[in-house]
Design an enzyme around this catalytic site. Structure first.
Site, short mmCIF file in Angstrom:
data_model
loop_
_atom_site.label_atom_id
_atom_site.label_comp_id
_atom_site.label_asym_id
_atom_site.label_seq_id
_atom_site.Cartn_x
_atom_site.Cartn_y
_atom_site.Cartn_z
N TYR A 381 40.23 -31.35 -7.95
CA TYR A 381 40.30 -30.33 -9.00
C TYR A 381 39.30 -30.58 -10.13
O TYR A 381 38.81 -31.68 -10.32
CB TYR A 381 41.73 -30.17 -9.53
N GLU A 382 39.01 -29.50 -10.84
CA GLU A 382 38.03 -29.48 -11.94
C GLU A 382 36.67 -30.02 -11.49
O GLU A 382 35.99 -30.74 -12.22
CB GLU A 382 38.56 -30.24 -13.16
N GLY A 383 36.29 -29.64 -10.29
CA GLY A 383 35.00 -30.04 -9.74
C GLY A 383 35.17 -31.16 -8.74
O GLY A 383 35.32 -32.32 -9.13
#
Length: 399
Positions: A381-383
């Site tokens: 998540y978040e990249g």
């Protein structure tokens, strides 16, 4: 699992806050948070109920004030990456769900902090800071995760407001939040340049948040469905078609803090491994007496320290560097290096801890077993790690 249920005397390390990346107010924050954290007990068997309780506790104690600026009830004049790092590392050491509850308040309201109107900030940020409202950040879609520009959710102007249609998925605090910052296409053929952001209250007509998602490490997640979902003209955050930049700026603020959460989990696994090695008897001596154990603990320690330096550097750069701070290519690369290294290293450290525990390490209810499930999502998540590698590779080619 009951958060903060740890062996007597096991506390998160504090020496790292003495590094020159941090100032006196950071030291004070770290000490106060550690004292508070040691007194908390939360039954996390129901993740949604527990998340609400964590938001209430964090808000009541004043820790959520670090998610918003002082002008709207926050603790500091502006969002401070190093404070976020301290909070997330310390909370994650004790309870990944506590860290989740804290982080989502910041991520869910970050776009409003950066680009919201005065009215939006006044209505939402103070309530986020005291825990009265739960925030959520709705960007991902079934066919648009890392490829944000490929999103299909649309927003069109109608009757003096906006109408949203489409769906979002993997939304943290989905079905739990009081409001969502939702990103949608306002100019369909413009790719990333055609995305706008909107504040959508949980009770907006046409919004369905009932489809919950169960994952290996329980967290409140859901799919959001928008069917002729109507919001007012005042729901727009920032400018029309300015949503992609706003989303990336928000994620940039919190990327180093994701690395810090991974650090907290790695430090907890390391502490559990050290305690286990000292007390576990085998072949007439303790596990800690074997050189192979000592070598493994040494490797774990080095992996943690390497990740910590990159994490603290990135947070310091965003807060303090006039030439390599927020919004610069140098900071983007530094944050990517921190997120990549901390999450990947934490996965390795926790895996080593499970191996050191042997059969006990995979027993449900053990701290290291819980951490083994908790850490996995941070590499996505978040990249995802692959996205961070691309960021770093492109940065290297530009030098």
């Amino acid at each position: 699992m009951v958060a903060f249920d740890r062996p007597h005397g096991m506390t998160p390390p504090q020496a790292q806050w003495e590094l020159p990346f941090f100032n006196q107010h950071h030291h004070t924050l770290a000490l106060g948070l550690a004292d508070w954290a040691g007194a908390q007990r939360v039954d996390e068997s129901d993740d949604r109920r527990a998340c609400r309780e964590w938001v209430h506790k964090l808000g009541e104690a004043g820790w959520l004030r670090y998610c918003v600026p002082a002008a709207h009830g926050g603790a500091l004049d502006k969002l401070d990456s190093r404070a976020l790092v301290i909070l997330r590392e310390t909370l994650a050491f004790h309870s990944p769900l506590a860290d989740f509850a804290f982080a989502m308040q910041g991520l869910g309201s970050g776009s409003i902090t950066l680009g919201g109107s005065d009215a939006q900030r006044e209505q939402r940020l103070r309530a986020v800071a005291n825990g009265a409202q739960i925030a959520a950040f709705a960007l991902s879609e079934p066919e648009a995760g890392s490829d944000v520009a490929g999103m299909k959710t649309s927003a069109r102007q109608a009757d003096g407001g906006w109408v949203l249609d489409g769906s979002k998925t993997w939304i943290s605090n989905g079905g739990l939040a009081d409001f969502y910052v939702v990103f949608a296409k306002t100019t369909p053929d413009a790719g990333a340049r055609g995305i706008s952001a909107f504040v959508v209250p949980a009770d907006a007509p046409g919004l369905d948040t009932s489809e919950h998602i169960d994952v290996m490490a329980p967290h409140p997640l859901a799919t959001l469905k928008f069917t002729n979902c109507r919001v007012g003209a005042d729901a727009l955050v920032g400018t029309v078609d300015g949503g992609f930049k706003l989303a990336m700026q928000t994620l940039d603020i919190f990327r180093a803090s994701v690395a810090a959460a991974a650090l907290g989990m790695a430090r907890r696994a390391f502490a559990e491994a050290v305690a286990h090695a000292r007390q576990r008897k085998m072949f007439g001596q303790h596990l800690a007496d074997f050189q192979l154990t000592q070598a493994r603990l040494g490797e774990m320690s080095a992996l943690i320290d390497a990740a910590a330096m990159l994490t603290y550097r990135a947070a310091w750069m965003r807060d303090e560097s006039p030439t390599q701070g927020a919004g610069t290519p140098a900071y983007t690369a530094a944050a990517a290096a921190a997120k990549l290294t901390a999450t990947e290293n934490a996965q390795r450290v926790i895996d080593m801890a499970v191996q050191m525990f042997g059969g006990r390490g995979v027993r449900v209810g053990e701290v290291v077993e819980h951490l083994y499930r908790d850490i996995r999502s941070l590499r996505i998540y978040e990249g995802a790690s692959e996205v961070q590698l691309l960021i770093l590779g492109k940065a290297a080619l530009k030098t």
